[in-house]
Design a protein around this motif. Sequence first.
Motif, PDB file in Angstrom:
ATOM      1  N   ARG A   1       2.535   2.823  -2.230  1.00 56.06           N
ATOM      2  CA  ARG A   1       1.840   4.012  -2.746  1.00 56.06           C
ATOM      3  C   ARG A   1       0.413   3.676  -3.156  1.00 56.06           C
ATOM      4  NH1 ARG A   1       6.921   5.033  -5.110  1.00 56.06           N
ATOM      5  NH2 ARG A   1       6.240   4.114  -7.085  1.00 56.06           N
TER       6      ARG A   1
ATOM      7  N   LEU B   1      -1.743   3.150   0.020  1.00 51.53           N
ATOM      8  CA  LEU B   1      -2.085   4.414   0.659  1.00 51.53           C
ATOM      9  C   LEU B   1      -3.113   5.195  -0.159  1.00 51.53           C
ATOM     10  CD1 LEU B   1       1.429   5.531   1.938  1.00 51.53           C
ATOM     11  CD2 LEU B   1      -0.481   4.657   3.297  1.00 51.53           C
ATOM     12  N   ALA B   2      -2.998   5.148  -1.485  1.00 45.04           N
ATOM     13  CA  ALA B   2      -3.974   5.832  -2.339  1.00 45.04           C
ATOM     14  C   ALA B   2      -5.355   5.200  -2.179  1.00 45.04           C
ATOM     15  CB  ALA B   2      -3.527   5.787  -3.793  1.00 45.04           C
TER      16      ALA B   2
ATOM     17  N   GLU C   1      -6.794   6.322   1.092  1.00 43.91           N
ATOM     18  CA  GLU C   1      -7.223   7.718   0.976  1.00 43.91           C
ATOM     19  C   GLU C   1      -8.555   7.823   0.233  1.00 43.91           C
ATOM     20  OE1 GLU C   1      -7.389  11.643   1.580  1.00 43.91           O
ATOM     21  OE2 GLU C   1      -5.864  10.326   2.410  1.00 43.91           O
ATOM     22  N   ARG C   2      -8.707   7.049  -0.861  1.00 40.91           N
ATOM     23  CA  ARG C   2      -9.978   7.071  -1.609  1.00 40.91           C
ATOM     24  C   ARG C   2     -11.128   6.567  -0.740  1.00 40.91           C
ATOM     25  NH1 ARG C   2      -6.701   5.028  -5.692  1.00 40.91           N
ATOM     26  NH2 ARG C   2      -7.459   2.932  -5.295  1.00 40.91           N
TER      27      ARG C   2
ATOM     28  N   SER D   1     -11.303   6.551   2.537  1.00 37.53           N
ATOM     29  CA  SER D   1     -11.535   7.518   3.600  1.00 37.53           C
ATOM     30  C   SER D   1     -12.335   8.713   3.086  1.00 37.53           C
ATOM     31  CB  SER D   1     -10.202   7.978   4.184  1.00 37.53           C
ATOM     32  OG  SER D   1     -10.395   8.966   5.152  1.00 37.53           O
ATOM     33  N   ALA D   2     -11.981   9.192   1.893  1.00 37.65           N
ATOM     34  CA  ALA D   2     -12.700  10.323   1.304  1.00 37.65           C
ATOM     35  C   ALA D   2     -14.150   9.941   1.005  1.00 37.65           C
ATOM     36  CB  ALA D   2     -11.994  10.798   0.041  1.00 37.65           C
TER      37      ALA D   2
END
Length: 101
Positions: free
Chosen positions: A39, A42-43, A46-47, A49-50
């Motif tokens: 988790r 993946l977080a 995601e950060r 990528s954003a």
Amino acid sequence: MRQLSASAYRPDISTPLHAMRRRRRMADIIDRASEQAERERLACIERQSAAASRSAVPSGVLDCVDCDEPIPAQRRARVPGATRCVDCESAAEQHAAHFAR
């Protein structure tokens, strides 16, 4: 009357049932740790990528940000994300090189 020590009340840790329960508890702990790590990974992705999408140059930049002249299609194809025409980019690189010394 003989007194029994505290260890006499503990179950025999070598019994198969106890060993199986211990392995199951250990596996549960490891599984939870692996799930938490996944988790978090993946977080983090995601950060990142954003953040990358926020800082990315829009692909629709057709005009130079310095001189407002159109950026040639050939340059846009060879240098994805180009925001300057060749002349302005050369000038910006020379300016940066001058002040980097």
